[in-house]
Design a protein around this motif. Structure first.
Motif, PDB file in Angstrom:
ATOM      1  N   VAL A  36      -4.319   5.934  12.349  1.00 53.48           N
ATOM      2  CA  VAL A  36      -3.805   7.201  11.814  1.00 53.48           C
ATOM      3  C   VAL A  36      -4.803   7.781  10.820  1.00 53.48           C
ATOM      4  CG1 VAL A  36      -1.922   8.309  10.567  1.00 53.48           C
ATOM      5  CG2 VAL A  36      -1.425   6.427  12.134  1.00 53.48           C
ATOM      6  N   LEU A  37      -5.282   6.944   9.916  1.00 50.75           N
ATOM      7  CA  LEU A  37      -6.266   7.386   8.929  1.00 50.75           C
ATOM      8  C   LEU A  37      -7.579   7.765   9.601  1.00 50.75           C
ATOM      9  CD1 LEU A  37      -7.149   7.795   6.005  1.00 50.75           C
ATOM     10  CD2 LEU A  37      -7.546   5.329   5.837  1.00 50.75           C
ATOM     11  N   ALA A  38      -7.980   6.988  10.598  1.00 48.09           N
ATOM     12  CA  ALA A  38      -9.232   7.282  11.302  1.00 48.09           C
ATOM     13  C   ALA A  38      -9.205   8.671  11.937  1.00 48.09           C
ATOM     14  CB  ALA A  38      -9.497   6.225  12.373  1.00 48.09           C
ATOM     15  N   ASP A  39      -8.069   9.047  12.516  1.00 50.68           N
ATOM     16  CA  ASP A  39      -7.974  10.364  13.147  1.00 50.68           C
ATOM     17  C   ASP A  39      -8.091  11.485  12.121  1.00 50.68           C
ATOM     18  OD1 ASP A  39      -7.339  12.201  15.429  1.00 50.68           O
ATOM     19  OD2 ASP A  39      -5.626  12.639  14.135  1.00 50.68           O
ATOM     20  N   VAL A  40      -7.453  11.330  10.980  1.00 48.41           N
ATOM     21  CA  VAL A  40      -7.529  12.374   9.951  1.00 48.41           C
ATOM     22  C   VAL A  40      -8.966  12.492   9.425  1.00 48.41           C
ATOM     23  CG1 VAL A  40      -6.650  13.162   7.720  1.00 48.41           C
ATOM     24  CG2 VAL A  40      -5.102  12.048   9.339  1.00 48.41           C
ATOM     25  N   VAL A  41      -9.649  11.362   9.275  1.00 47.24           N
ATOM     26  CA  VAL A  41     -11.053  11.406   8.859  1.00 47.24           C
ATOM     27  C   VAL A  41     -11.890  12.154   9.893  1.00 47.24           C
ATOM     28  CG1 VAL A  41     -13.113  10.028   8.389  1.00 47.24           C
ATOM     29  CG2 VAL A  41     -10.891   9.290   7.487  1.00 47.24           C
ATOM     30  N   LYS A  42     -11.632  11.925  11.174  1.00 46.85           N
ATOM     31  CA  LYS A  42     -12.352  12.640  12.234  1.00 46.85           C
ATOM     32  C   LYS A  42     -12.120  14.142  12.147  1.00 46.85           C
ATOM     33  CE  LYS A  42     -12.115   8.905  15.665  1.00 46.85           C
ATOM     34  NZ  LYS A  42     -11.461   8.488  16.930  1.00 46.85           N
ATOM     35  N   GLN A  43     -10.879  14.540  11.852  1.00 51.44           N
ATOM     36  CA  GLN A  43     -10.560  15.964  11.770  1.00 51.44           C
ATOM     37  C   GLN A  43     -11.338  16.643  10.641  1.00 51.44           C
ATOM     38  OE1 GLN A  43      -8.725  17.238  14.179  1.00 51.44           O
ATOM     39  NE2 GLN A  43      -8.275  15.201  14.977  1.00 51.44           N
ATOM     40  N   VAL A  44     -11.513  15.932   9.542  1.00 48.00           N
ATOM     41  CA  VAL A  44     -12.235  16.496   8.394  1.00 48.00           C
ATOM     42  C   VAL A  44     -13.748  16.386   8.589  1.00 48.00           C
ATOM     43  CG1 VAL A  44     -12.613  16.335   5.888  1.00 48.00           C
ATOM     44  CG2 VAL A  44     -10.323  15.945   6.841  1.00 48.00           C
ATOM     45  N   GLY A  45     -14.187  15.265   9.132  1.00 49.90           N
ATOM     46  CA  GLY A  45     -15.622  15.040   9.278  1.00 49.90           C
ATOM     47  C   GLY A  45     -16.255  15.780  10.440  1.00 49.90           C
ATOM     48  N   GLY A  46     -15.492  16.025  11.491  1.00 48.77           N
ATOM     49  CA  GLY A  46     -16.018  16.739  12.641  1.00 48.77           C
ATOM     50  C   GLY A  46     -17.212  16.034  13.276  1.00 48.77           C
ATOM     51  N   ASP A  47     -18.227  16.823  13.643  1.00 45.63           N
ATOM     52  CA  ASP A  47     -19.400  16.289  14.326  1.00 45.63           C
ATOM     53  C   ASP A  47     -20.334  15.517  13.396  1.00 45.63           C
ATOM     54  OD1 ASP A  47     -18.528  17.458  16.673  1.00 45.63           O
ATOM     55  OD2 ASP A  47     -19.693  19.304  16.354  1.00 45.63           O
ATOM     56  N   HIS A  48     -20.045  15.533  12.111  1.00 44.24           N
ATOM     57  CA  HIS A  48     -20.943  14.900  11.143  1.00 44.24           C
ATOM     58  C   HIS A  48     -20.572  13.453  10.835  1.00 44.24           C
ATOM     59  CE1 HIS A  48     -22.649  18.858  10.503  1.00 44.24           C
ATOM     60  NE2 HIS A  48     -21.429  19.335  10.294  1.00 44.24           N
ATOM     61  N   VAL A  49     -19.545  12.945  11.505  1.00 40.67           N
ATOM     62  CA  VAL A  49     -19.131  11.562  11.268  1.00 40.67           C
ATOM     63  C   VAL A  49     -18.912  10.825  12.587  1.00 40.67           C
ATOM     64  CG1 VAL A  49     -18.037  12.099   9.056  1.00 40.67           C
ATOM     65  CG2 VAL A  49     -16.658  12.138  11.146  1.00 40.67           C
ATOM     66  N   HIS A  50     -19.178   9.546  12.549  1.00 37.87           N
ATOM     67  CA  HIS A  50     -18.782   8.642  13.637  1.00 37.87           C
ATOM     68  C   HIS A  50     -17.789   7.665  13.004  1.00 37.87           C
ATOM     69  CE1 HIS A  50     -18.901   6.100  17.197  1.00 37.87           C
ATOM     70  NE2 HIS A  50     -19.041   5.060  16.385  1.00 37.87           N
ATOM     71  N   ASP A 125       6.151   1.855  -1.480  1.00 39.46           N
ATOM     72  CA  ASP A 125       6.124   2.092  -0.035  1.00 39.46           C
ATOM     73  C   ASP A 125       4.746   2.644   0.348  1.00 39.46           C
ATOM     74  OD1 ASP A 125       6.472   2.879   2.574  1.00 39.46           O
ATOM     75  OD2 ASP A 125       8.271   4.067   2.215  1.00 39.46           O
ATOM     76  N   PRO A 126       3.983   1.939   1.194  1.00 36.87           N
ATOM     77  CA  PRO A 126       2.634   2.407   1.534  1.00 36.87           C
ATOM     78  C   PRO A 126       2.570   3.405   2.681  1.00 36.87           C
ATOM     79  CG  PRO A 126       3.014   0.295   2.559  1.00 36.87           C
ATOM     80  CD  PRO A 126       4.265   0.613   1.782  1.00 36.87           C
ATOM     81  N   HIS A 127       3.696   3.676   3.345  1.00 37.66           N
ATOM     82  CA  HIS A 127       3.672   4.481   4.586  1.00 37.66           C
ATOM     83  C   HIS A 127       3.646   5.990   4.301  1.00 37.66           C
ATOM     84  CE1 HIS A 127       5.650   0.587   5.539  1.00 37.66           C
ATOM     85  NE2 HIS A 127       4.897   0.652   6.631  1.00 37.66           N
ATOM     86  N   VAL A 128       2.702   6.415   3.498  1.00 36.77           N
ATOM     87  CA  VAL A 128       2.693   7.800   3.003  1.00 36.77           C
ATOM     88  C   VAL A 128       2.444   8.826   4.103  1.00 36.77           C
ATOM     89  CG1 VAL A 128       1.921   7.046   0.715  1.00 36.77           C
ATOM     90  CG2 VAL A 128       0.231   7.743   2.414  1.00 36.77           C
ATOM     91  N   TRP A 129       1.739   8.437   5.158  1.00 36.11           N
ATOM     92  CA  TRP A 129       1.327   9.392   6.206  1.00 36.11           C
ATOM     93  C   TRP A 129       2.488   9.921   7.041  1.00 36.11           C
ATOM     94  CZ3 TRP A 129       0.353   4.221   5.916  1.00 36.11           C
ATOM     95  CH2 TRP A 129       1.012   3.402   6.830  1.00 36.11           C
ATOM     96  N   ASN A 130       3.664   9.307   6.944  1.00 35.90           N
ATOM     97  CA  ASN A 130       4.784   9.815   7.727  1.00 35.90           C
ATOM     98  C   ASN A 130       5.382  11.088   7.139  1.00 35.90           C
ATOM     99  OD1 ASN A 130       4.934   8.101  10.029  1.00 35.90           O
ATOM    100  ND2 ASN A 130       5.533   6.425   8.672  1.00 35.90           N
ATOM    101  N   SER A 131       4.718  11.652   6.161  1.00 30.73           N
ATOM    102  CA  SER A 131       4.977  13.014   5.686  1.00 30.73           C
ATOM    103  C   SER A 131       3.661  13.781   5.700  1.00 30.73           C
ATOM    104  CB  SER A 131       5.534  13.012   4.257  1.00 30.73           C
ATOM    105  OG  SER A 131       5.365  14.281   3.652  1.00 30.73           O
ATOM    106  N   PRO A 132       3.568  14.891   6.429  1.00 30.14           N
ATOM    107  CA  PRO A 132       2.324  15.675   6.427  1.00 30.14           C
ATOM    108  C   PRO A 132       2.005  16.274   5.067  1.00 30.14           C
ATOM    109  CG  PRO A 132       4.059  16.817   7.647  1.00 30.14           C
ATOM    110  CD  PRO A 132       4.573  15.447   7.356  1.00 30.14           C
ATOM    111  N   VAL A 133       3.018  16.382   4.204  1.00 30.18           N
ATOM    112  CA  VAL A 133       2.762  16.843   2.833  1.00 30.18           C
ATOM    113  C   VAL A 133       1.836  15.852   2.132  1.00 30.18           C
ATOM    114  CG1 VAL A 133       3.833  17.342   0.602  1.00 30.18           C
ATOM    115  CG2 VAL A 133       4.976  18.043   2.714  1.00 30.18           C
ATOM    116  N   ASN A 134       2.055  14.565   2.354  1.00 27.60           N
ATOM    117  CA  ASN A 134       1.190  13.538   1.774  1.00 27.60           C
ATOM    118  C   ASN A 134      -0.184  13.512   2.434  1.00 27.60           C
ATOM    119  OD1 ASN A 134       3.332  12.744   0.139  1.00 27.60           O
ATOM    120  ND2 ASN A 134       3.933  11.050   1.465  1.00 27.60           N
ATOM    121  N   VAL A 135      -0.229  13.779   3.712  1.00 26.63           N
ATOM    122  CA  VAL A 135      -1.509  13.758   4.420  1.00 26.63           C
ATOM    123  C   VAL A 135      -2.438  14.859   3.896  1.00 26.63           C
ATOM    124  CG1 VAL A 135      -2.634  13.916   6.693  1.00 26.63           C
ATOM    125  CG2 VAL A 135      -0.501  12.655   6.433  1.00 26.63           C
TER     126      VAL A 135
END
Length: 299
Positions: A36-50, A125-135
């Motif tokens: 889940v975190l990896a996908d969000v990083v990809k969205q922000v990093g775009g073509d500049h990250v692997h 509770d560590p499951h913060v990503w289940n709210s897009p407000v937190n994401v």
């Protein structure tokens, strides 16, 4: 034939132009703790990250056992992201084993956290990503960390972050629209473990579960019996199992209460590319649709 004076002029001009252009950074090697975190990083990093995710699709980040390949990826990373708040209990050991010299970026820094009582202790509770407000907090932290590692592409990271934040706002509005139409006393479901607290806080949904925030914990017979009685009293009609953990206990509870199966939810892991939740955006919409449909049916 080009004269020496003309050749020198061309060389000086090219050198001047090169000096005035921003440096072209290499693609950053980024490691994220789970999909889940990896996908969000990809969205922000775009073509500049692997981006490499340590925990794979459909994997459980609580009970993850790192491999030598994970250690190699970590050691070679320019930036490492974790969600934090106790989710990745194995990360410190992996860092020591890998020889990684950096400090992981905690994506959840700044989130308004939820605490709960479990086994007589107050835990986060560590499951913060289940709210897009937190994401959205994740996105800001990710963009800042990537810009620090690659200043030449900071503008691209900022633009990507703004575009993705708009998508997260749309996800939040989508969920509110879905649940606002359902009576509050019907916004109750049974799940495998207590991972939907932030989702419930945002959208007024009650989630009951036989296991606490970590799938490593075990429910006692007394706790299961108490939960079964609560489900009967509150007339919870639907149960869901999760893609990343064992469904046997929740099915046992459902059988004792008469709750009907609502399907599978993606709670702390994305599906593979062929599944219904290969990105965070698709995962969240899928979960909202599944939960809302079950509630409408029970109403």
């Amino acid at each position: 034939m080009i004269s020496k004076r003309l050749l020198l002029s061309i060389t000086l001009c090219a050198s001047t132009m090169a000096a005035t252009l921003p440096a072209s950074a290499e693609t950053l090697k980024v490691v994220a703790s789970f999909t889940v975190l990896a996908d969000v990083v990809k969205q922000v990093g775009g073509d500049h990250v692997h981006v490499t995710s340590l925990v794979g699709p459909n994997g459980d980040p609580h009970e993850f056992e790192p491999s030598p390949a994970n250690a190699r990826n970590l050691k070679e990373a320019n930036v490492v992201f974790v969600s934090g708040e106790g989710l990745e209990g194995w990360m410190d050991r992996l860092i020591s084993a890998s020889g990684y010299q950096g400090k992981p970026v905690v994506a959840s820094d700044g989130v308004t956290l939820r605490t709960m009582e479990e086994d007589g202790k107050t835990i986060t509770d560590p499951h913060v990503w289940n709210s897009p407000v937190n994401v959205k907090v994740w996105v800001a932290n990710i963009a800042k960390a990537l810009a620090a590692a690659d200043p030449a592409d900071a503008g691209a990271f900022d633009n990507n972050a703004k575009a993705y934040t708009a998508k997260l706002d749309a996800l939040d509005a989508y969920a509110r629209s879905a649940f606002d139409k359902i009576p509050e006393d019907r916004r109750k479901v049974l799940t495998s473990h207590d991972a939907f607290g932030y989702f419930g806080r945002e959208y007024g949904v009650s989630f009951l579960a036989p296991i606490g925030i970590s799938t490593e914990s075990e429910a006692s017979a007394a706790e299961v019996a108490k939960l079964i009685e609560q489900i009967k009293q509150e007339r919870v009609k639907t149960y869901f199992f999760e893609n990343s953990n064992d469904p046997r206990l929740v099915r046992q509870v459902a059988k004792a209460t008469g709750a009907e199966p609502g399907g599978e939810l993606y709670v702390e892991s994305l599906s593979d590319a062929k599944g219904p939740a290969p990105t965070y955006e698709k995962m969240f919409r899928f979960n909202v649709d599944q939960i809302a449909a079950a509630m409408r049916k029970s109403s």
